[in-house]
Design an enzyme around this catalytic site. Structure first.
Site, PDB file in Angstrom:
ATOM      1  N   TYR A  12       0.987  -1.425  -0.036  1.00  0.00           N
ATOM      2  CA  TYR A  12       0.675  -0.415   0.090  1.00  0.00           C
ATOM      3  C   TYR A  12       1.239   1.267   0.337  1.00  0.00           C
ATOM      4  O   TYR A  12       1.702   1.579   0.672  1.00  0.00           O
ATOM      5  CB  TYR A  12      -0.941   0.042   1.248  1.00  0.00           C
ATOM      6  CG  TYR A  12      -1.766   1.027   1.456  1.00  0.00           C
ATOM      7  CD1 TYR A  12      -3.372   1.236   0.656  1.00  0.00           C
ATOM      8  CD2 TYR A  12      -1.304   2.477   2.036  1.00  0.00           C
ATOM      9  CE1 TYR A  12      -4.529   2.439   0.855  1.00  0.00           C
ATOM     10  CE2 TYR A  12      -2.232   3.638   2.574  1.00  0.00           C
ATOM     11  CZ  TYR A  12      -3.020   3.401   1.325  1.00  0.00           C
ATOM     12  OH  TYR A  12      -4.221   4.723   1.291  1.00  0.00           O
ATOM     13  N   GLU A  17      -3.518   7.179  -4.146  1.00  0.00           N
ATOM     14  CA  GLU A  17      -3.814   5.873  -3.461  1.00  0.00           C
ATOM     15  C   GLU A  17      -3.252   5.453  -4.722  1.00  0.00           C
ATOM     16  O   GLU A  17      -3.895   5.148  -6.058  1.00  0.00           O
ATOM     17  CB  GLU A  17      -4.709   6.031  -3.030  1.00  0.00           C
ATOM     18  CG  GLU A  17      -4.923   4.829  -2.348  1.00  0.00           C
ATOM     19  CD  GLU A  17      -5.952   4.313  -1.116  1.00  0.00           C
ATOM     20  OE1 GLU A  17      -7.321   4.253  -2.167  1.00  0.00           O
ATOM     21  OE2 GLU A  17      -6.345   4.709  -0.178  1.00  0.00           O
TER      22      GLU A  17
END
Ligand code: ADP
Ligand code: MG
Length: 398
Positions: free
Chosen positions: A119, A207
């Protein structure tokens, strides 16, 4: 402004980030050619909607056993079949709410051999006033769940705007994510590139979930979600074509056409106010008297009759609105203009809910006269307190 994954990837690619080859399509007729232009033999058919959680999402029309909104395909034929099944249908994910979102375009992408899913996001950290990287080794899945159950697995690193991403910053990110070999060397350019793209295009969020380490050891941006800061839109003419209005709240689009600051909320009292401060106090006082505002709406300083009319129409178009409070302090804004706008709007769309109007300031006498002579069923109020009590009482039916 939010954009689609394929657009975000195209943008990041211009900065030199590693993304897979892919083609966006709008109809199933384009699926075969799109797949054939990719190397294969593994393809991914990805629903393009402005919401995450697509992989685990479900199509309303296809029943609970159908595959989700991101599908691996092992042949061109499968790409075509999936495209036919997905396009035009409604995808419900954790982030769309129960109504879901219609899938109007797909991204056909080269399939990756995944070793690890990480992530990585960038956002504006309000505490440090800096852009920060937020990274975790637990990518691919629900990052909210990681934040809740194992928060120590999420690491945040603020970047000094004077230096940008330094070698020490990159080293820290590499260590946190446990990158070695080719991935560690890819990271030397990837992290500075993500930061540069973020700052230069005035993003408010970027993101990458997942950022993957592939079987060959290299990094790849496998998913990308981007939001731009609307306050900086004026200096990014080049980004305007990326806007997809089918993804936005119809009321908010209408409001933006008239340059109205409008945010839809969950309550039942529609508010038309001038000035952000007064709009905030109006919402507060509605809550104080036990009700909830249906929106934040600032018509601004020198609003015209047309703008006020548009604002009023947007408020009445919301089926949740059971009463309207117009609260105007006329400084630059004139009370008579507000009154004319309200009347023009009511003539067009009618008025089926109680309307409380509190006017004060420039040309207040003329404004009140216009409303009095209109024959409209207006409840007039003297001050903010009085106005809030009257609209709450009217909505509650006494
Ligand atoms: P979302 O976050 O909306 O569910 P993603 O783009 O992250 O959508 O895709 C979900 C999952 O699908 C990823 O975590 C990854 O495991 C897999 N996936 C996505 N794109 C590819 C690809 N190009 N190759 C292989 N697997 C992929
Ligand atoms: Mg994702």
């Amino acid at each position: 402004m939010n954009i689609h994954e394929h657009q975000a990837k195209a943008l990041l690619k211009t900065y030199g980030a590693p993304v897979a080859a892919g083609v966006a399509i709008f109809s199933a007729d384009e699926a075969e050619a799109a797949a054939k232009s990719l190397p294969g033999p593994l393809y991914v058919v990805k629903s393009q909607i402005h919401a995450g959680g697509r992989g685990k999402g479900k199509f309303k029309e296809l029943g609970p056993d159908a595959k989700g909104g991101v599908r691996l395909a092992k042949s061109v034929e499968e790409v075509v079949a999936f495209s036919k099944e997905m396009l035009g249908n409604t995808l419900v994910t954790k982030q769309t709410g129960d109504a879901g979102k219609q899938v109007n375009r797909l991204y056909i992408e080269d399939g990756a051999d995944i070793e690890r899913e990480l992530y990585c996001s960038l956002l504006v950290d309000r505490e440090t006033g800096r852009v920060a990287f937020v990274v975790s080794t637990e990518g691919g899945m629900d990052i909210e769940a990681v934040a809740e159950h194992t928060p120590d697995k999420i690491v945040s690193l603020s970047i000094d705007p004077d230096t940008g991403v330094t070698a020490a910053d990159t080293a820290k990110l590499v260590e946190t994510l446990g990158l070695t070999g080719a991935a560690a060397s890819d990271a030397q350019s990837l992290f500075p590139v993500l930061y540069k793209a973020f700052v230069e295009t005035d993003m408010s969020m970027l993101e990458v979930n997942p950022l993957i380490v592939m079987k060959d050891g290299h990094l790849r941006v496998l998913d990308a979600k981007v939001s731009f800061d609307n306050n900086a839109a004026f200096r990014h003419e080049e980004l305007k074509p990326l806007r997809d209005m089918t993804e936005e709240d119809a009321k908010e689009i209408e409001a933006s056409k008239y340059d109205l600051a409008y945010v839809a909320l969950d309550g039942n009292i529609g508010c038309m106010v001038n000035g952000a401060g007064l709009a905030m106090s109006t919402m507060d006082i509605i809550k104080l008297y036990g009700a909830e505002p249906a929106n934040f709406l600032d018509v601004g300083g020198g609003a015209t009759k047309e703008k006020v009319t548009a604002a009023f129409k947007i408020i009445t178009a919301d089926p949740a609105v059971e009463g309207i409070l117009v609260n105007i302090f006329g400084g630059i804004m004139r009370c008579d203009v507000i009154a004319e706008g309200v009347i023009a709007a009511v003539k067009e769309v009618g008025l089926t809910v109680p309307l409380v109007v509190r006017l004060e300031g420039t040309r207040v006498k003329e404004g009140k006269e216009i409303l009095d002579q209109s024959g409209l069923n207006v409840i007039s109020a003297d001050d903010l307190d009085d106005a809030a009590q009257k609209i709450v009482a009217a909505v509650k039916g006494h």
